[in-house]
Design a protein around this motif. Structure first.
Motif, PDB file in Angstrom:
ATOM      1  N   ILE A  41       0.647  -1.108  -0.115  1.00 30.98           N
ATOM      2  CA  ILE A  41      -0.166  -0.014   0.082  1.00 30.98           C
ATOM      3  C   ILE A  41       0.767   1.129   0.022  1.00 30.98           C
ATOM      4  O   ILE A  41       0.379   2.324   0.262  1.00 30.98           O
ATOM      5  CB  ILE A  41      -0.951   0.053   1.400  1.00 30.98           C
ATOM      6  N   GLY A  42       2.115   0.953  -0.114  1.00 36.63           N
ATOM      7  CA  GLY A  42       3.060   2.266  -0.621  1.00 36.63           C
ATOM      8  C   GLY A  42       3.589   2.487   0.911  1.00 36.63           C
ATOM      9  O   GLY A  42       3.448   3.679   1.356  1.00 36.63           O
ATOM     10  N   HIS A  43       4.594   1.891   1.410  1.00 32.56           N
ATOM     11  CA  HIS A  43       5.101   2.203   2.561  1.00 32.56           C
ATOM     12  C   HIS A  43       6.312   2.852   2.490  1.00 32.56           C
ATOM     13  O   HIS A  43       7.111   3.236   3.404  1.00 32.56           O
ATOM     14  CB  HIS A  43       5.373   0.882   3.261  1.00 32.56           C
ATOM     15  N   GLY A  44       6.646   3.353   1.123  1.00 36.32           N
ATOM     16  CA  GLY A  44       7.615   3.923   1.068  1.00 36.32           C
ATOM     17  C   GLY A  44       9.154   3.467   0.829  1.00 36.32           C
ATOM     18  O   GLY A  44       9.980   4.145   0.646  1.00 36.32           O
ATOM     19  N   ASN A  45       9.321   2.074   0.413  1.00 30.96           N
ATOM     20  CA  ASN A  45      10.473   1.485   0.134  1.00 30.96           C
ATOM     21  C   ASN A  45      10.803   1.689  -1.254  1.00 30.96           C
ATOM     22  O   ASN A  45      10.528   0.901  -2.223  1.00 30.96           O
ATOM     23  CB  ASN A  45      10.410  -0.038   0.197  1.00 30.96           C
ATOM     24  N   SER A  46      11.197   2.934  -1.658  1.00 29.04           N
ATOM     25  CA  SER A  46      11.638   3.224  -2.947  1.00 29.04           C
ATOM     26  C   SER A  46      12.684   4.418  -3.067  1.00 29.04           C
ATOM     27  O   SER A  46      12.886   5.148  -1.813  1.00 29.04           O
ATOM     28  CB  SER A  46      10.246   3.964  -3.715  1.00 29.04           C
ATOM     29  N   PRO A  47      13.552   4.398  -3.861  1.00 26.65           N
ATOM     30  CA  PRO A  47      14.475   5.384  -3.862  1.00 26.65           C
ATOM     31  C   PRO A  47      14.188   6.917  -3.730  1.00 26.65           C
ATOM     32  O   PRO A  47      14.570   7.826  -3.078  1.00 26.65           O
ATOM     33  CB  PRO A  47      15.159   5.443  -5.403  1.00 26.65           C
ATOM     34  N   ALA A  48      12.738   7.121  -4.354  1.00 26.36           N
ATOM     35  CA  ALA A  48      12.264   8.467  -4.093  1.00 26.36           C
ATOM     36  C   ALA A  48      12.007   8.780  -2.731  1.00 26.36           C
ATOM     37  O   ALA A  48      12.362   9.801  -2.094  1.00 26.36           O
ATOM     38  CB  ALA A  48      11.126   8.566  -5.087  1.00 26.36           C
ATOM     39  N   ALA A  49      11.231   7.848  -2.088  1.00 23.74           N
ATOM     40  CA  ALA A  49      10.861   8.006  -0.590  1.00 23.74           C
ATOM     41  C   ALA A  49      12.205   8.217   0.387  1.00 23.74           C
ATOM     42  O   ALA A  49      12.427   9.300   1.229  1.00 23.74           O
ATOM     43  CB  ALA A  49      10.248   6.972  -0.161  1.00 23.74           C
ATOM     44  N   TRP A  50      13.229   7.418  -0.020  1.00 21.82           N
ATOM     45  CA  TRP A  50      14.449   7.509   0.794  1.00 21.82           C
ATOM     46  C   TRP A  50      15.307   8.765   0.748  1.00 21.82           C
ATOM     47  O   TRP A  50      15.677   9.391   1.388  1.00 21.82           O
ATOM     48  CB  TRP A  50      15.352   6.181   0.404  1.00 21.82           C
ATOM     49  N   THR A  51      15.371   9.182  -0.709  1.00 18.02           N
ATOM     50  CA  THR A  51      15.882  10.452  -0.986  1.00 18.02           C
ATOM     51  C   THR A  51      14.942  11.784  -0.252  1.00 18.02           C
ATOM     52  O   THR A  51      15.780  12.401   0.483  1.00 18.02           O
ATOM     53  CB  THR A  51      15.905  10.532  -2.464  1.00 18.02           C
ATOM     54  N   CYS A  52      13.779  11.636  -0.276  1.00 22.49           N
ATOM     55  CA  CYS A  52      13.245  12.754   0.307  1.00 22.49           C
ATOM     56  C   CYS A  52      13.170  12.575   1.748  1.00 22.49           C
ATOM     57  O   CYS A  52      13.471  13.837   2.271  1.00 22.49           O
ATOM     58  CB  CYS A  52      11.609  12.443   0.127  1.00 22.49           C
ATOM     59  N   VAL A  53      13.280  11.562   2.526  1.00 31.35           N
ATOM     60  CA  VAL A  53      13.269  11.520   3.927  1.00 31.35           C
ATOM     61  C   VAL A  53      14.807  11.860   4.307  1.00 31.35           C
ATOM     62  O   VAL A  53      14.945  12.626   5.250  1.00 31.35           O
ATOM     63  CB  VAL A  53      13.226  10.269   4.269  1.00 31.35           C
ATOM     64  N   ILE A  54      15.998  11.486   3.618  1.00 35.65           N
ATOM     65  CA  ILE A  54      17.394  11.712   3.886  1.00 35.65           C
ATOM     66  C   ILE A  54      17.495  13.121   3.913  1.00 35.65           C
ATOM     67  O   ILE A  54      18.081  14.011   4.632  1.00 35.65           O
ATOM     68  CB  ILE A  54      18.184  11.041   3.237  1.00 35.65           C
TER      69      ILE A  54
ATOM     70  N   GLY B 232       9.374   5.853  -7.606  1.00 31.05           N
ATOM     71  CA  GLY B 232       8.623   5.716  -6.648  1.00 31.05           C
ATOM     72  C   GLY B 232       7.952   4.375  -6.354  1.00 31.05           C
ATOM     73  O   GLY B 232       8.510   3.173  -7.193  1.00 31.05           O
ATOM     74  N   VAL B 233       7.214   3.972  -5.280  1.00 30.90           N
ATOM     75  CA  VAL B 233       6.939   2.663  -5.300  1.00 30.90           C
ATOM     76  C   VAL B 233       5.889   2.371  -6.511  1.00 30.90           C
ATOM     77  O   VAL B 233       5.150   2.758  -7.007  1.00 30.90           O
ATOM     78  CB  VAL B 233       5.642   2.484  -3.886  1.00 30.90           C
ATOM     79  N   ASP B 234       6.301   0.990  -6.950  1.00 30.39           N
ATOM     80  CA  ASP B 234       5.780   0.409  -8.118  1.00 30.39           C
ATOM     81  C   ASP B 234       6.115   1.256  -9.375  1.00 30.39           C
ATOM     82  O   ASP B 234       5.294   1.318 -10.306  1.00 30.39           O
ATOM     83  CB  ASP B 234       4.404   0.188  -8.091  1.00 30.39           C
ATOM     84  N   GLY B 235       7.267   1.985  -9.504  1.00 30.74           N
ATOM     85  CA  GLY B 235       7.490   2.994 -10.462  1.00 30.74           C
ATOM     86  C   GLY B 235       8.055   2.264 -11.766  1.00 30.74           C
ATOM     87  O   GLY B 235       8.500   1.218 -11.765  1.00 30.74           O
ATOM     88  N   SER B 236       7.886   2.687 -12.947  1.00 32.32           N
ATOM     89  CA  SER B 236       8.456   2.326 -14.080  1.00 32.32           C
ATOM     90  C   SER B 236       9.897   1.699 -14.085  1.00 32.32           C
ATOM     91  O   SER B 236      10.324   1.005 -14.596  1.00 32.32           O
ATOM     92  CB  SER B 236       8.203   3.104 -15.343  1.00 32.32           C
ATOM     93  N   LYS B 237      10.712   2.706 -13.408  1.00 31.61           N
ATOM     94  CA  LYS B 237      11.989   2.599 -13.477  1.00 31.61           C
ATOM     95  C   LYS B 237      12.657   1.109 -12.445  1.00 31.61           C
ATOM     96  O   LYS B 237      13.672   0.660 -12.650  1.00 31.61           O
ATOM     97  CB  LYS B 237      12.818   3.640 -12.975  1.00 31.61           C
ATOM     98  N   LEU B 238      11.748   0.818 -11.471  1.00 30.13           N
ATOM     99  CA  LEU B 238      11.952  -0.125 -10.541  1.00 30.13           C
ATOM    100  C   LEU B 238      11.412  -1.487 -10.910  1.00 30.13           C
ATOM    101  O   LEU B 238      11.400  -2.282 -10.297  1.00 30.13           O
ATOM    102  CB  LEU B 238      11.535   0.117  -9.155  1.00 30.13           C
ATOM    103  N   LYS B 239      10.893  -1.675 -12.211  1.00 26.18           N
ATOM    104  CA  LYS B 239      10.406  -3.103 -12.656  1.00 26.18           C
ATOM    105  C   LYS B 239      11.333  -3.920 -12.704  1.00 26.18           C
ATOM    106  O   LYS B 239      12.362  -3.743 -13.255  1.00 26.18           O
ATOM    107  CB  LYS B 239       9.478  -3.030 -13.868  1.00 26.18           C
ATOM    108  N   ASN B 240      11.140  -5.197 -12.110  1.00 28.16           N
ATOM    109  CA  ASN B 240      12.172  -6.309 -12.222  1.00 28.16           C
ATOM    110  C   ASN B 240      12.246  -6.717 -13.676  1.00 28.16           C
ATOM    111  O   ASN B 240      11.180  -7.146 -14.306  1.00 28.16           O
ATOM    112  CB  ASN B 240      11.625  -7.351 -11.213  1.00 28.16           C
ATOM    113  N   ALA B 241      13.541  -6.813 -14.186  1.00 29.06           N
ATOM    114  CA  ALA B 241      13.853  -6.871 -15.556  1.00 29.06           C
ATOM    115  C   ALA B 241      14.158  -8.551 -15.806  1.00 29.06           C
ATOM    116  O   ALA B 241      14.593  -9.070 -16.787  1.00 29.06           O
ATOM    117  CB  ALA B 241      15.033  -6.223 -16.028  1.00 29.06           C
ATOM    118  N   GLY B 242      13.725  -9.336 -14.560  1.00 25.62           N
ATOM    119  CA  GLY B 242      14.134 -10.871 -14.802  1.00 25.62           C
ATOM    120  C   GLY B 242      15.348 -11.088 -14.390  1.00 25.62           C
ATOM    121  O   GLY B 242      15.546 -12.440 -14.688  1.00 25.62           O
ATOM    122  N   HIS B 243      16.169 -10.437 -13.544  1.00 30.70           N
ATOM    123  CA  HIS B 243      17.395 -10.899 -13.311  1.00 30.70           C
ATOM    124  C   HIS B 243      17.521 -11.259 -12.023  1.00 30.70           C
ATOM    125  O   HIS B 243      16.953 -10.957 -11.122  1.00 30.70           O
ATOM    126  CB  HIS B 243      18.437  -9.380 -13.551  1.00 30.70           C
TER     127      HIS B 243
END
Length: 90
Positions: free
Chosen positions: A22-35, A79-90
């Motif tokens: 539900i968007g707990h903020g585990n994303s690079p955007a959230a971490w950057t914002c908070v730091i 962000g959470v479920d952002g297009s840059k964070l999609k798993n590429a199968g690696h």
């Protein structure tokens, strides 16, 4: 007062389970914002103690910059479920 106990089987059922993100903020955007905002809060706190208004305002500006950076990164797909964070199968 009643001494009846509630068992797990009688517990209310909720619509979302723990596995549903539900968007707990585990994303690079959230971490950057908070730091960045924490750094701004630290600067403002130190400036408050030493009674320096310009440094205090600079800390506030850094906090606002953190909000803007987090928003921009979320819009860029980090962000959470952002297009840059999609798993590429690696």
């Amino acid at each position: 007062m009643s001494k009846t106990t509630v068992s797990a089987s009688n517990a209310p059922v909720t619509a979302a389970s723990h596995s549903d993100a539900i968007g707990h903020g585990n994303s690079p955007a959230a971490w950057t914002c908070v730091i960045v905002m924490l750094v701004g809060a630290l600067v403002s706190s130190i400036a408050f103690v030493i009674a320096s208004t310009p440094i205090f305002i600079a800390g506030i500006v850094v906090m606002v910059a953190g909000l803007i950076a987090g928003w921009a990164m979320r819009k860029a797909g980090y962000g959470v479920d952002g297009s840059k964070l999609k798993n590429a199968g690696h």
